[in-house]
Motif scaffolding. Sequence first.
Motif, PDB file in Angstrom:
ATOM      1  N   UNK A 131      52.325 -59.184 -25.932  1.00  0.00           N
ATOM      2  CA  UNK A 131      52.892 -60.555 -25.712  1.00  0.00           C
ATOM      3  C   UNK A 131      54.109 -60.780 -25.899  1.00  0.00           C
ATOM      4  N   UNK A 132      54.796 -60.125 -26.953  1.00  0.00           N
ATOM      5  CA  UNK A 132      56.322 -60.350 -27.230  1.00  0.00           C
ATOM      6  C   UNK A 132      56.941 -59.761 -26.231  1.00  0.00           C
ATOM      7  N   UNK A 133      56.806 -58.865 -25.332  1.00  0.00           N
ATOM      8  CA  UNK A 133      57.601 -58.366 -24.326  1.00  0.00           C
ATOM      9  C   UNK A 133      57.167 -59.294 -23.167  1.00  0.00           C
ATOM     10  N   UNK A 134      56.158 -59.886 -23.090  1.00  0.00           N
ATOM     11  CA  UNK A 134      55.933 -60.813 -21.847  1.00  0.00           C
ATOM     12  C   UNK A 134      56.758 -62.082 -22.199  1.00  0.00           C
ATOM     13  N   UNK A 135      56.772 -62.654 -23.498  1.00  0.00           N
ATOM     14  CA  UNK A 135      57.475 -63.566 -23.652  1.00  0.00           C
ATOM     15  C   UNK A 135      58.987 -63.387 -23.475  1.00  0.00           C
ATOM     16  N   UNK A 136      59.594 -62.239 -23.931  1.00  0.00           N
ATOM     17  CA  UNK A 136      61.005 -62.023 -23.701  1.00  0.00           C
ATOM     18  C   UNK A 136      61.367 -61.955 -22.182  1.00  0.00           C
ATOM     19  N   UNK A 137      60.302 -61.444 -21.364  1.00  0.00           N
ATOM     20  CA  UNK A 137      60.399 -61.380 -19.778  1.00  0.00           C
ATOM     21  C   UNK A 137      60.622 -62.742 -19.338  1.00  0.00           C
ATOM     22  N   UNK A 138      59.799 -63.624 -19.831  1.00  0.00           N
ATOM     23  CA  UNK A 138      59.677 -64.954 -19.291  1.00  0.00           C
ATOM     24  C   UNK A 138      60.961 -65.694 -19.374  1.00  0.00           C
ATOM     25  N   UNK A 139      61.377 -65.322 -21.000  1.00  0.00           N
ATOM     26  CA  UNK A 139      62.620 -66.336 -20.991  1.00  0.00           C
ATOM     27  C   UNK A 139      63.562 -65.766 -20.137  1.00  0.00           C
ATOM     28  N   UNK A 140      63.911 -64.595 -20.250  1.00  0.00           N
ATOM     29  CA  UNK A 140      64.942 -63.910 -19.404  1.00  0.00           C
ATOM     30  C   UNK A 140      64.672 -64.431 -17.839  1.00  0.00           C
ATOM     31  N   UNK A 141      63.673 -64.544 -17.368  1.00  0.00           N
ATOM     32  CA  UNK A 141      63.292 -65.083 -16.047  1.00  0.00           C
ATOM     33  C   UNK A 141      63.763 -66.517 -15.680  1.00  0.00           C
TER      34      UNK A 141
END
Length: 485
Positions: A211-221
């Motif tokens: 989930x942390x990796x997904x949250x980082x990806x969503x933020x960058x996107x």
Amino acid sequence: MSPSPNIVWFRQDLRLADNPALTAAAGDGAPVLGVYILDDETPGRWQLGGASRWWLHHSLTALGRSLERHGVPLVVRSGRSAPVLARLAAEVGAAAVFWNGHLEAHWRQTEREVEQALAAQGVAGRAFGLPLLFDPTHVVGRGGGAFKVFAPFWRACLAAAPPPAPLPPPERLQGFGGLADGSTLADLRLLPTMPDWAAGLRAAWAPGETEAQARLAAFLDHDLAGYAALRDRPEPCATSRLSPAMHFGEISARQVWHATAMRMALEPHLAADGHTFLRELGWREFFARLLLEHPDVAEAPMQPRFADFPWARASSGLQAWQQGCTGFPIVDAGMRQLWQTGWMHNRVRMIVASFLTKDLLIPWQDGEAWFWDTLVDADMANNAGGWQWVAGCGTDAAPFFRIFSPVRQGERFDPQGDYIRRWVPELKRLPARWIHRPWDSPPRELDVAGVRLGATYPSPILDHESARKRALAAFASLRSPQPPK
């Protein structure tokens, strides 16, 4: 006979990727056994707050599942870390115990105790580096100590070698199957039961490395573009919300740094926003370095003159502040967001901290303790550093005459009142013109909005201008501060 396993002692590194201790433990092909110890018995250790315990339970659940997919068991125990690890090492015939370094002084002392206990059994203890972006021996202030002001510290960081690239997850993990252990995560009793107050946390968060990796990806996107302009707006929230995942080590600062740098390289128009975001990681690094230099930062003001500050220790305003019932909408919205979700936007954290320490003159330690218990990202370095900064008693602190006006802060950063309407729904029908100062609203506007001050919504518990003058007088009574070096 099973080969001797390597034990990995997890603490604030609850992930597989970029985990030096786990990578090293798996590197020689030996079986691996993971262990987490709920150590509530070490003297001087701050006990985990309720929100942190909730997050920890679910983060350990996620880590256990990730390890299980590789056949690696995660043992959970409770008690003093040194004797627990020594007993476990003897039970499984461990070859070595591996762990990553910790910033807090009591944990560094615990590591020394662990090394001694293992050495007495002939078991090697292997420690790896601190969770920092930059080598603390290369980024130093005058005299070789920690910087006392953020701006020169950050310039020195940017002039130093960039953070090392994060490690991938171990290519191969061999599990250890020779342990008959009946303890379960439920035995740690991390979750609230009677009452179960965590419904808001469950709705807001999904802990774990994935989930942390997904949250980082969503933020960058979606949110990096425009971050510099929007990061101080609490609604809609344009920040990464990675702080709890970073505190528990579900994602490392190096992973966040390099993912952001890669996105900036691919999309140069994001450079300004990316650098602003990396600077926020710099503040995290700055407070971590201060904790290393000043281990008592969570208890004692960094400026000794504040030992004599005339705090209002018997103030009745603390409970109103905790409950979000001060009558100042932006303050109440922040405190209610905190209680419901275990998190608060950083700009609002500064507003509510200024209100507690400067309007109410309540000691910053009281606010720090409340945040420690209610924040899912309660981190000693950042929590203590932030409170001391706002209170004016820390290094690189906000000057004492900077006293936030709750009304002006609300009007500036929540101009339409969207944040207040979300968390203080009794004011949701007030026009934006009055939502930050309902006491000035014409009676007809209050009637139409269904607001009755003192009944449906509290009247202000103080007059801000009078409180501001009282605070300035209190600060002026102190001896002159020493200039930062």
